[in-house]
Design an enzyme around this catalytic site. Structure first.
Site, mmCIF file in Angstrom:
data_model
loop_
_atom_site.group_PDB
_atom_site.id
_atom_site.type_symbol
_atom_site.label_atom_id
_atom_site.label_comp_id
_atom_site.label_asym_id
_atom_site.label_seq_id
_atom_site.Cartn_x
_atom_site.Cartn_y
_atom_site.Cartn_z
ATOM 1 N N TYR A 152 -14.813 0.516 -7.494
ATOM 2 C CA TYR A 152 -16.105 1.200 -7.378
ATOM 3 C C TYR A 152 -16.920 1.048 -8.654
ATOM 4 O O TYR A 152 -18.109 1.377 -8.678
ATOM 5 C CB TYR A 152 -15.868 2.685 -7.059
ATOM 6 C CG TYR A 152 -15.039 2.873 -5.815
ATOM 7 C CD1 TYR A 152 -15.596 2.734 -4.545
ATOM 8 C CD2 TYR A 152 -13.671 3.143 -5.895
ATOM 9 C CE1 TYR A 152 -14.826 2.873 -3.395
ATOM 10 C CE2 TYR A 152 -12.888 3.281 -4.752
ATOM 11 C CZ TYR A 152 -13.470 3.143 -3.509
ATOM 12 O OH TYR A 152 -12.716 3.266 -2.370
ATOM 13 N N LYS B 235 0.866 -1.176 0.000
ATOM 14 C CA LYS B 235 0.000 0.000 0.000
ATOM 15 C C LYS B 235 0.903 1.227 0.000
ATOM 16 O O LYS B 235 1.656 1.464 0.949
ATOM 17 C CB LYS B 235 -0.923 0.013 1.208
ATOM 18 C CG LYS B 235 -1.864 1.209 1.249
ATOM 19 C CD LYS B 235 -2.780 1.152 2.465
ATOM 20 C CE LYS B 235 -3.724 2.339 2.506
ATOM 21 N NZ LYS B 235 -4.617 2.300 3.697
ATOM 22 N N SER C 5 -10.075 5.343 -5.347
ATOM 23 C CA SER C 5 -11.034 6.411 -5.628
ATOM 24 C C SER C 5 -10.535 7.407 -6.657
ATOM 25 O O SER C 5 -11.297 7.882 -7.507
ATOM 26 C CB SER C 5 -11.398 7.127 -4.332
ATOM 27 O OG SER C 5 -10.235 7.652 -3.695
ATOM 28 N N GLU D 17 7.744 -6.734 1.906
ATOM 29 C CA GLU D 17 6.417 -6.771 2.532
ATOM 30 C C GLU D 17 5.695 -8.079 2.211
ATOM 31 O O GLU D 17 5.052 -8.677 3.079
ATOM 32 C CB GLU D 17 5.585 -5.578 2.057
ATOM 33 C CG GLU D 17 6.114 -4.213 2.491
ATOM 34 C CD GLU D 17 5.838 -3.930 3.970
ATOM 35 O OE1 GLU D 17 5.167 -4.743 4.640
ATOM 36 O OE2 GLU D 17 6.302 -2.883 4.460
ATOM 37 N N LYS E 163 1.095 10.055 5.779
ATOM 38 C CA LYS E 163 1.187 8.645 6.167
ATOM 39 C C LYS E 163 2.453 7.981 5.632
ATOM 40 O O LYS E 163 2.526 6.760 5.506
ATOM 41 C CB LYS E 163 -0.058 7.899 5.688
ATOM 42 C CG LYS E 163 -1.364 8.476 6.248
ATOM 43 C CD LYS E 163 -2.572 7.608 5.931
ATOM 44 C CE LYS E 163 -3.825 8.159 6.579
ATOM 45 N NZ LYS E 163 -5.006 7.274 6.426
ATOM 46 N N ARG F 53 -10.993 9.718 1.146
ATOM 47 C CA ARG F 53 -10.943 10.386 2.445
ATOM 48 C C ARG F 53 -12.072 11.390 2.600
ATOM 49 O O ARG F 53 -12.568 11.618 3.707
ATOM 50 C CB ARG F 53 -9.572 11.048 2.619
ATOM 51 C CG ARG F 53 -8.467 10.005 2.782
ATOM 52 C CD ARG F 53 -7.060 10.588 2.744
ATOM 53 N NE ARG F 53 -6.066 9.526 2.841
ATOM 54 C CZ ARG F 53 -4.770 9.692 2.616
ATOM 55 N NH1 ARG F 53 -4.306 10.892 2.271
ATOM 56 N NH2 ARG F 53 -3.941 8.673 2.724
ATOM 57 N N LYS G 154 -2.113 -1.563 -3.709
ATOM 58 C CA LYS G 154 -2.948 -0.360 -3.739
ATOM 59 C C LYS G 154 -2.039 0.861 -3.883
ATOM 60 O O LYS G 154 -1.087 0.984 -3.116
ATOM 61 C CB LYS G 154 -3.760 -0.264 -2.441
ATOM 62 C CG LYS G 154 -4.676 0.947 -2.343
ATOM 63 C CD LYS G 154 -5.401 0.978 -1.007
ATOM 64 C CE LYS G 154 -6.318 2.182 -0.913
ATOM 65 N NZ LYS G 154 -7.021 2.252 0.395
#
Length: 430
Positions: free
Chosen positions: A416, A298, A377, A336, A320, A308, A351
């Site tokens: 989506y 991610k 998004s 990871e 972040k 968000r 992502k």
């Protein structure tokens, strides 16, 4: 092309008890044959009847009423029906240079020359079963439009959510992932609402499982929707995100979701060691059957903005980047992935999706586990905006983007577009 047979002179004689349609007996009886017996041929006349293109392309071809033996005897005798002519070669436009054919032993375009051939050799397929539908939910009864994500809503968990799931199931999408918009009054610095068994997400899971027992429900495991700071973990007073203390909270959150009936818990927080800790916590509570989809790679991406807004969960300060991956890094994804595999992850997720096709392919090539991609998004909103402005064909770009994610190696896609794309696929099949 449909054809019909027209009457023409023929040297095949009439056989007693048989009426030939389309074949006219001639005076010359040099040809003799008995139906059902060995045929004797003395003469071989020329072709005497023709098959011509019907004016109606969908019209049926008329039958002559002949047996197989009679048809074969007519052909052996030279009475061969003529097929429609081969279409002439299409003419090149005026001024096209006349050149010798290139000496190519292989021309890849040959396998692309018609829709049927392209479909026959298509290497990647996509179906509604490949989609996981992200759904935003809130405590209200009305469905609230999300301005930055046209076509998406914060769904009322008791009504709108159930209706949207029903629409998705009607076109073959039977997997969803839930994202809650939590009231500000329930947010705290430690995100305790995340593991409230009577919270919004557990209630929504129980409602959906009661109505659709076979629905596959993924959940998000992270503190940002519940945090007053908007971060995925607990924030120390100096701004540092606390890793191990956050993992402790995430384990309680995952167990609470599993207790409500979640099929797959999905830690998206990017804390170190959280997959192994969650696996241990789930097993200790008897939830060995609950899967873990880890947000393995991610990235600290700028494509998350509309999400968000949907959850009103932007960080109150900072960014972040101390826990999400650097977009410039490639090999780090293998680190990871190795950790998540060894800790018991069942699915590895990348992502964002389309800007990170190389990472999807990297994990696909290096891991035997299923690979998920999240078309986030920002990706969704860009395609929607381009469609509204008539700069692109929204539907075609949508389907191409999803196919690219599959081609890169994604087994499932969180998108989506799930409902819209599934409707397109169902329409194509009809």
């Amino acid at each position: 092309m449909a054809s019909s047979i027209f009457n023409a002179p023929c040297t095949v004689p009439a056989v007693k008890g048989k009426n030939y349609f389309g074949l006219k007996p001639a005076v010359n009886n040099d040809l003799r044959f008995n139906v059902g017996k060995k045929t004797s041929i003395i003469g071989c006349p020329k072709r005497v009847f023709t098959v011509r293109a019907s004016e109606k392309k969908d019209g049926p071809i008329k039958k002559l009423g002949l047996s197989d033996a009679e048809c074969e005897a007519a052909v052996v005798a030279g009475n061969v029906p003529e097929a429609p002519p081969v279409p002439p070669r299409s003419a090149a436009p005026a001024g096209t240079p006349v050149v010798p054919s290139l000496p190519l032993s292989r021309r890849p375009r040959r396998n692309r020359k018609s829709p049927v051939m392209r479909a026959s050799f298509q290497e990647t397929s996509i179906s509604p079963a490949n989609f996981v539908y992200p759904l935003f939910i809130h405590e209200g009864e009305e469905d609230t439009p999300i301005g930055a994500m046209p076509g998406c809503y914060r769904l009322g968990w008791r009504h709108g959510l159930v209706e949207e799931v029903a629409k998705a199931r009607d076109v073959g999408v039977n997997s969803i992932v839930l994202f809650p918009k939590v009231p500000d009054a329930l947010k705290s610095s430690t995100g305790d609402e995340a593991y409230n068994d009577n919270g919004l997400v557990p209630r929504a899971i129980q409602l959906l499982k009661d109505k659709y027992p076979d629905l596959v429900i993924y959940t998000d495991v992270a503190l940002d929707p519940y945090s007053s700071d908007g971060h995925d973990g607990i924030v120390r007073e100096d701004g540092v995100i606390m890793n191990d203390e956050t993992v402790y909270q995430l384990c309680k959150q995952a167990v609470s979701q599993a207790r409500a009936g979640a099929d797959v818990v999905s830690p998206s927080d990017m804390m170190d060691g959280r997959v192994g800790a969650i696996r241990k916590a789930l097993d200790a509570e008897g939830f060995q059957h609950v899967s873990i989809m880890s947000y393995t790679a991610k990235y600290a991406s700028s494509f998350y903005g509309p999400f968000r807004e949907a959850l009103e969960s932007s960080p109150r300060f900072g960014d972040k980047k101390t826990y999400q991956m650097n977009p410039a890094n490639y090999r780090e994804a293998l680190v990871e992935a190795h950790e998540d595999e060894s800790e018991g992850a069942d699915i590895l997720l990348v992502k964002p999706g389309l800007p990170y096709l190389d990472i999807i392919r990297l994990l696909r090539d290096k891991s035997p586990l299923p690979i998920a991609a999240y078309q986030v998004s920002g990706e969704y909103s860009m395609i929607k905006a381009g469609g509204v402005l008539k700069m692109i064909d929204e539907e075609r770009v949508m389907m191409e983007s999803l196919m690219c994610l599959r081609r890169a190696g994604a087994d499932i896609i969180l998108t989506y577009f799930a409902l819209q794309a599934a409707r397109c696929l169902c329409g194509e099949k009809r």
